[in-house]
Design a protein around this motif. Structure first.
Motif, PDB file in Angstrom:
ATOM      1  N   MET A 101       0.823  -1.204   0.000  1.00  0.00           N
ATOM      2  CA  MET A 101       0.000   0.000   0.000  1.00  0.00           C
ATOM      3  C   MET A 101       0.859   1.256   0.000  1.00  0.00           C
ATOM      4  SD  MET A 101      -3.070  -1.031  -0.196  1.00  0.00           S
ATOM      5  CE  MET A 101      -4.015   0.393   0.303  1.00  0.00           C
ATOM      6  N   ARG A 102       2.032   1.215   0.675  1.00  0.00           N
ATOM      7  CA  ARG A 102       2.901   2.380   0.688  1.00  0.00           C
ATOM      8  C   ARG A 102       3.441   2.662  -0.700  1.00  0.00           C
ATOM      9  NH1 ARG A 102       6.321   1.072   6.245  1.00  0.00           N
ATOM     10  NH2 ARG A 102       4.575   1.319   7.676  1.00  0.00           N
ATOM     11  N   LYS A 103       3.791   1.595  -1.436  1.00  0.00           N
ATOM     12  CA  LYS A 103       4.259   1.781  -2.806  1.00  0.00           C
ATOM     13  C   LYS A 103       3.167   2.427  -3.649  1.00  0.00           C
ATOM     14  CE  LYS A 103       7.578  -2.028  -2.854  1.00  0.00           C
ATOM     15  NZ  LYS A 103       7.946  -3.305  -3.512  1.00  0.00           N
ATOM     16  N   THR A 104       1.914   2.026  -3.401  1.00  0.00           N
ATOM     17  CA  THR A 104       0.802   2.616  -4.148  1.00  0.00           C
ATOM     18  C   THR A 104       0.696   4.104  -3.878  1.00  0.00           C
ATOM     19  OG1 THR A 104      -0.384   0.504  -4.023  1.00  0.00           O
ATOM     20  CG2 THR A 104      -1.662   2.465  -4.565  1.00  0.00           C
ATOM     21  N   ALA A 105       0.814   4.488  -2.602  1.00  0.00           N
ATOM     22  CA  ALA A 105       0.721   5.904  -2.250  1.00  0.00           C
ATOM     23  C   ALA A 105       1.868   6.687  -2.872  1.00  0.00           C
ATOM     24  CB  ALA A 105       0.721   6.056  -0.734  1.00  0.00           C
ATOM     25  N   LYS A 106       3.104   6.105  -2.806  1.00  0.00           N
ATOM     26  CA  LYS A 106       4.239   6.794  -3.402  1.00  0.00           C
ATOM     27  C   LYS A 106       4.070   6.912  -4.909  1.00  0.00           C
ATOM     28  CE  LYS A 106       7.570   5.395   0.143  1.00  0.00           C
ATOM     29  NZ  LYS A 106       8.779   4.605   0.423  1.00  0.00           N
ATOM     30  N   SER A 107       3.583   5.856  -5.534  1.00  0.00           N
ATOM     31  CA  SER A 107       3.373   5.901  -6.978  1.00  0.00           C
ATOM     32  C   SER A 107       2.344   6.961  -7.332  1.00  0.00           C
ATOM     33  CB  SER A 107       2.917   4.518  -7.471  1.00  0.00           C
ATOM     34  OG  SER A 107       2.586   4.562  -8.827  1.00  0.00           O
ATOM     35  N   LEU A 108       1.288   7.085  -6.534  1.00  0.00           N
ATOM     36  CA  LEU A 108       0.270   8.093  -6.793  1.00  0.00           C
ATOM     37  C   LEU A 108       0.858   9.491  -6.646  1.00  0.00           C
ATOM     38  CD1 LEU A 108      -2.651   8.722  -7.419  1.00  0.00           C
ATOM     39  CD2 LEU A 108      -3.170   8.528  -4.975  1.00  0.00           C
ATOM     40  N   THR A 109       1.716   9.675  -5.638  1.00  0.00           N
ATOM     41  CA  THR A 109       2.374  10.971  -5.462  1.00  0.00           C
ATOM     42  C   THR A 109       3.221  11.306  -6.666  1.00  0.00           C
ATOM     43  OG1 THR A 109       2.436  10.590  -3.074  1.00  0.00           O
ATOM     44  CG2 THR A 109       3.871  12.305  -3.945  1.00  0.00           C
ATOM     45  N   ARG A 110       3.965  10.317  -7.146  1.00  0.00           N
ATOM     46  CA  ARG A 110       4.834  10.536  -8.302  1.00  0.00           C
ATOM     47  C   ARG A 110       4.008  10.845  -9.547  1.00  0.00           C
ATOM     48  NH1 ARG A 110       6.924   5.976  -8.234  1.00  0.00           N
ATOM     49  NH2 ARG A 110       8.449   6.449  -6.618  1.00  0.00           N
ATOM     50  N   GLN A 143      -2.183   2.359   8.008  1.00  0.00           N
ATOM     51  CA  GLN A 143      -3.059   1.748   9.000  1.00  0.00           C
ATOM     52  C   GLN A 143      -3.618   0.422   8.502  1.00  0.00           C
ATOM     53  OE1 GLN A 143      -5.977   4.631  10.521  1.00  0.00           O
ATOM     54  NE2 GLN A 143      -4.497   6.259  10.148  1.00  0.00           N
ATOM     55  N   LEU A 144      -3.882   0.327   7.199  1.00  0.00           N
ATOM     56  CA  LEU A 144      -4.352  -0.951   6.648  1.00  0.00           C
ATOM     57  C   LEU A 144      -3.276  -2.020   6.756  1.00  0.00           C
ATOM     58  CD1 LEU A 144      -6.300   0.225   3.471  1.00  0.00           C
ATOM     59  CD2 LEU A 144      -7.261  -0.923   5.456  1.00  0.00           C
ATOM     60  N   GLU A 145      -2.024  -1.636   6.551  1.00  0.00           N
ATOM     61  CA  GLU A 145      -0.932  -2.606   6.663  1.00  0.00           C
ATOM     62  C   GLU A 145      -0.711  -3.032   8.107  1.00  0.00           C
ATOM     63  OE1 GLU A 145       2.630  -1.175   4.917  1.00  0.00           O
ATOM     64  OE2 GLU A 145       2.005  -1.620   2.865  1.00  0.00           O
ATOM     65  N   ASP A 146      -0.825  -2.064   9.012  1.00  0.00           N
ATOM     66  CA  ASP A 146      -0.512  -2.339  10.416  1.00  0.00           C
ATOM     67  C   ASP A 146      -1.750  -2.575  11.257  1.00  0.00           C
ATOM     68  OD1 ASP A 146       2.068  -1.799   9.590  1.00  0.00           O
ATOM     69  OD2 ASP A 146       1.973   0.302  10.203  1.00  0.00           O
TER      70      ASP A 146
END
Length: 420
Positions: free
Chosen positions: A1-10, A178-181
């Motif tokens: 999910m973090r990669k998704t957020a970073k990709s969306l930012t990029r 939060q979804l990951e943790d």
């Protein structure tokens, strides 16, 4: 999910960066075009404003060519035009513009005419464009200034977009983390300054998380109940079977066979109820309505009669209607057995009344009532979770409340007559 957020930012940064670059290029080109237009328009207006002065001078006897300024020359005779300007006479009357690549240099021309006495004379104004327009060096300096300002605006726009993107993505990244943790019943949260849409999203996530947790608890309770209910008749069958292997009088053997048959019948009813629920969930069963009659209820009461007699509890039935219901006989038995067993367990003596009307079924006991600590009647436990799960499957509603003399459990039928 973090990669998704970073990709969306990029992706957002690239997207808005491309928009900013396009806007900067459009602004730069637009500024250059506007400067060119303003420069030419000023020269045209200069010729238009000086034309009346040239006409007055010719009318007063001035000789062509007439030098009006260091850059403008006026002619009222085509023969007085220099040889390289003879092509001007081919231009239409009223012509006012700049000519490129026609003469040795770029010039602005105004071609008109005026009347003096009975004669008509041409009026031609020629302006040396190279002397009044900006030079290449000046244009280069202006272009560099515009480019610098445009790049500065691009940088500021990009910085603002980066901050805005980070602020927009921050709630998504927080929810992703939060979804990951996520652990157990942990609630999802976003910062207070997040937009209303993210607060609505977290509220929905928390709602669905609660529903999933509640569904899991109910399914676990249902599984425990099913295994317990099936284990009881199996134990009876196994015990009675071992007793049949021993020698005994015919009456004793008959009782063991009766126990086996009754336990097998109970097990079959439980299995039928479970299969009916599975079919109803998968849409394999149309759940046709059927009439609930007194005979069916009497059979259910007969099953719990021995347990009630041990506590000297009287069972009574009040049938005020014959409603149409969707649950099968096995499912209704499971519901009523749970309610009656819980009522008997919560009572030491007295009476348990079962009532039926058009709105639902109710079971009233004279027991100890609901406990204030857990909001459950004493003696009630796993059975009520099964009742709630079964009611939800058929769009019924289950309620439990204290009464002056005990507790009332109600099974409310669906409000709509078409609901199953």
């Amino acid at each position: 999910m973090r990669k998704t957020a970073k990709s969306l930012t990029r992706k957002l940064s690239v997207y808005f960066g491309g928009i900013a670059l396009l806007v900067a290029a459009i602004l730069y080109l637009l500024s250059i075009v506007i400067l060119y237009w303003v420069e030419d328009e000023l020269n045209r207006r200069t010729l238009e404003q000086i034309a009346p002065s040239a006409q007055t001078a010719f009318e007063q006897g001035a000789i062509s060519p007439l030098i009006l300024s260091t850059t403008i020359t006026a002619y009222n005779d085509a023969s007085s035009l220099p040889e390289e300007y003879q092509a001007i006479t081919d231009l239409p009357l009223g012509f006012l513009d700049e000519l490129h690549d026609t003469f040795k240099e770029d010039i602005f021309i105004l071609r008109s005419q005026y009347s003096h006495g009975e004669a008509t004379h041409p009026l031609i104004l020629v302006m040396d464009a190279e002397k009044v327009e900006l030079s290449r060096g000046e244009w280069s300096c202006i272009s560099l200034v515009i480019l610098a300002v445009t790049l500065m605006l691009f940088a500021l726009f990009g910085f603002a977009i980066t901050l805005l993107t980070r602020r927009l993505i921050a709630p998504i990244r927080a929810i992703s983390n939060q979804l990951e943790d996520s652990e157990g019943d942990r609630r999802f949260r976003v910062s207070k300054d997040a937009t209303l849409e993210f607060h609505a999203l977290t509220a929905s996530l928390n709602h669905y998380q609660q529903e999933i947790a509640q569904l899991i608890r109910r399914e676990q309770a249902f599984s425990r109940y099913a295994s317990h209910e099936l284990r009881t008749p199996l134990t009876i069958i196994q015990g009675a079977s071992r007793l049949l292997e021993q020698e005994g009088n015919p009456e004793f053997l008959k009782r063991q066979r009766h126990r086996i048959a009754k336990a097998a019948g109970n097990m079959q009813q439980i299995i039928d109820a479970l299969l009916s629920l599975v079919k109803q969930e998968r849409g394999l069963n149309t759940a046709k309505l059927r009439a609930l009659d007194e005979k069916e209820l009497r059979q259910i009461l007969a099953e719990v009669e021995p347990l009630a007699s041990q506590k000297q509890i009287q069972l009574s039935l009040t049938l005020d209607a014959t409603p149409q219901i969707a649950p099968s006989e096995a499912v209704l038995r499971m519901l009523m057995i749970n309610l009656l067993n819980n009522a008997i367990n919560a009572s030491d003596s007295g009476r348990i009344t079962i009532g039926v009307d058009d709105k639902g079924i109710w079971v009233k006991d004279q027991g100890r009532g609901m406990s204030s600590s857990d909001n459950r009647p004493q003696g009630h436990g796993l059975g009520l979770e099964i009742v709630e799960a079964l009611c939800q499957r058929y769009q019924w509603r289950f309620s439990l409340s204290n009464d002056n003399e005990g507790c009332i459990a109600r099974l409310h039928f669906p409000v709509s007559s078409d609901a199953p």
